[in-house]
Design a protein around this motif. Structure first.
Motif, PDB file in Angstrom:
ATOM      1  N   THR A  66      47.371  36.402  41.858  1.00  0.00           N
ATOM      2  CA  THR A  66      48.694  36.911  42.230  1.00  0.00           C
ATOM      3  C   THR A  66      49.063  38.051  41.290  1.00  0.00           C
ATOM      4  OG1 THR A  66      49.353  34.671  42.880  1.00  0.00           O
ATOM      5  CG2 THR A  66      51.118  36.260  42.566  1.00  0.00           C
ATOM      6  N   GLY A  67      49.640  39.113  41.855  1.00  0.00           N
ATOM      7  CA  GLY A  67      50.088  40.228  41.022  1.00  0.00           C
ATOM      8  C   GLY A  67      49.360  41.504  41.373  1.00  0.00           C
ATOM      9  N   GLY A  68      50.059  42.394  42.086  1.00  0.00           N
ATOM     10  CA  GLY A  68      49.474  43.693  42.418  1.00  0.00           C
ATOM     11  C   GLY A  68      48.505  43.666  43.577  1.00  0.00           C
ATOM     12  N   ILE A  69      48.447  42.553  44.319  1.00  0.00           N
ATOM     13  CA  ILE A  69      47.511  42.458  45.444  1.00  0.00           C
ATOM     14  C   ILE A  69      48.154  43.041  46.706  1.00  0.00           C
ATOM     15  CG2 ILE A  69      46.240  40.839  46.920  1.00  0.00           C
ATOM     16  CD1 ILE A  69      45.907  39.079  44.425  1.00  0.00           C
ATOM     17  N   THR A  70      47.359  43.774  47.467  1.00  0.00           N
ATOM     18  CA  THR A  70      47.830  44.446  48.684  1.00  0.00           C
ATOM     19  C   THR A  70      47.053  43.914  49.892  1.00  0.00           C
ATOM     20  OG1 THR A  70      46.160  46.191  48.580  1.00  0.00           O
ATOM     21  CG2 THR A  70      48.202  46.556  47.320  1.00  0.00           C
ATOM     22  N   PRO A  71      47.515  44.224  51.117  1.00  0.00           N
ATOM     23  CA  PRO A  71      46.739  43.790  52.289  1.00  0.00           C
ATOM     24  C   PRO A  71      45.331  44.373  52.295  1.00  0.00           C
ATOM     25  CG  PRO A  71      48.812  44.859  52.957  1.00  0.00           C
ATOM     26  CD  PRO A  71      48.740  44.925  51.470  1.00  0.00           C
ATOM     27  N   GLU A  72      45.167  45.545  51.644  1.00  0.00           N
ATOM     28  CA  GLU A  72      43.848  46.188  51.594  1.00  0.00           C
ATOM     29  C   GLU A  72      42.914  45.481  50.612  1.00  0.00           C
ATOM     30  OE1 GLU A  72      46.686  48.379  53.462  1.00  0.00           O
ATOM     31  OE2 GLU A  72      46.819  48.082  51.294  1.00  0.00           O
ATOM     32  N   THR A  73      43.465  45.019  49.466  1.00  0.00           N
ATOM     33  CA  THR A  73      42.601  44.388  48.450  1.00  0.00           C
ATOM     34  C   THR A  73      42.479  42.875  48.617  1.00  0.00           C
ATOM     35  OG1 THR A  73      44.433  44.150  46.870  1.00  0.00           O
ATOM     36  CG2 THR A  73      43.125  46.180  46.749  1.00  0.00           C
ATOM     37  N   ALA A  74      43.401  42.264  49.358  1.00  0.00           N
ATOM     38  CA  ALA A  74      43.365  40.801  49.533  1.00  0.00           C
ATOM     39  C   ALA A  74      42.011  40.291  50.043  1.00  0.00           C
ATOM     40  CB  ALA A  74      44.498  40.351  50.458  1.00  0.00           C
ATOM     41  N   PRO A  75      41.390  40.945  51.050  1.00  0.00           N
ATOM     42  CA  PRO A  75      40.096  40.439  51.527  1.00  0.00           C
ATOM     43  C   PRO A  75      39.020  40.430  50.441  1.00  0.00           C
ATOM     44  CG  PRO A  75      41.022  41.980  53.114  1.00  0.00           C
ATOM     45  CD  PRO A  75      41.862  42.071  51.877  1.00  0.00           C
ATOM     46  N   ASN A  76      39.077  41.395  49.506  1.00  0.00           N
ATOM     47  CA  ASN A  76      38.085  41.446  48.422  1.00  0.00           C
ATOM     48  C   ASN A  76      38.218  40.217  47.514  1.00  0.00           C
ATOM     49  OD1 ASN A  76      37.496  43.984  49.436  1.00  0.00           O
ATOM     50  ND2 ASN A  76      38.838  45.039  47.996  1.00  0.00           N
TER      51      ASN A  76
END
Length: 215
Positions: free
Chosen positions: A157-167
């Motif tokens: 949690t913290g600074g996660i975006t829809p683009e980076t969440a899958p990674n």
């Protein structure tokens, strides 16, 4: 009592929420729920926190409302009384752990360093929050943790975006992610609940493919 392992299976993307009023909080939580997000972390960063927890808990039978930003032992009992079913903390102390156990409130404790993880394991935790995820090293840090801590599971949690969440969700030691992208300030200010529901639906679909990993 619902376990943290069950909670992360229901909601592999958990919104981290803070509200200025109970009315605003209840409207946003309803919009998130309509988008398929059933696990919410309502933080104590504002005065409205406990009131929103109480209101959100009554939205539906299958909604799971947690309390976030637990930093003091006395906050734990108050949150449980308001209806919180789990707790989330930015860090972990013996006092916080003991308060959660005494209140019967399952805790997702915040960890950032190997020493934090050793302490969490010694207290019996199997799932912890990795916070602040992006600032603390992100995906490479979690990959590095996997060797010495192969049984620990994380909710970054913290600074996660829809683009980076899958990674993050693709990692073997990640069971869910926390984020605030489903409730952009502009949409909340404009009371655009349809936009919140749309973003929640996207997050639910994103999580669907990874839900089985938490089993």
């Amino acid at each position: 009592m619902i376990k943290v392992s069950d909670i992360v299976r229901i909601g592999p993307v958990i919104p981290v929420l803070a509200f200025e009023s109970v009315e605003e909080g209840e409207a946003v939580c309803r919009a998130l729920y309509e988008g398929g997000v059933k696990v919410l972390e309502i933080t104590l960063r504002t005065e409205a926190g406990l009131g929103v927890i109480e209101a959100a808990s009554k939205i539906a039978d299958d909604i799971v409302v947690g309390v976030g930003t637990l930093t003091k032992p006395e906050q734990v009992a108050a949150a449980k009384k308001a209806g919180a079913q789990f707790g989330v903390s930015p860090g972990l102390t013996r006092e916080l752990h003991d308060a959660a156990v005494a209140a019967g409130l399952p805790l997702l404790p915040g960890c950032m360093t190997p020493s934090d993880l050793v302490q969490a394991v010694s207290f019996g935790y199997e799932i912890v929050k990795f916070f602040p995820a992006q600032q603390a090293g992100g995906v490479p840090m979690l990959q590095a943790f996997y060797g010495p801590f192969p049984t620990l599971r994380f909710c970054p949690t913290g600074g996660i975006t829809p683009e980076t969440a899958p990674n993050f969700l693709a990692l073997p030691n990640v069971v869910c992610v926390g984020g605030s992208w489903m409730t952009p300030k502009s949409a909340v200010a404009a009371k655009d609940w349809a936009e919140v529901t749309r973003l929640a639906r996207g997050a639910s679909q994103l999580a669907h493919h990874h839900a089985q990993k938490a089993a």
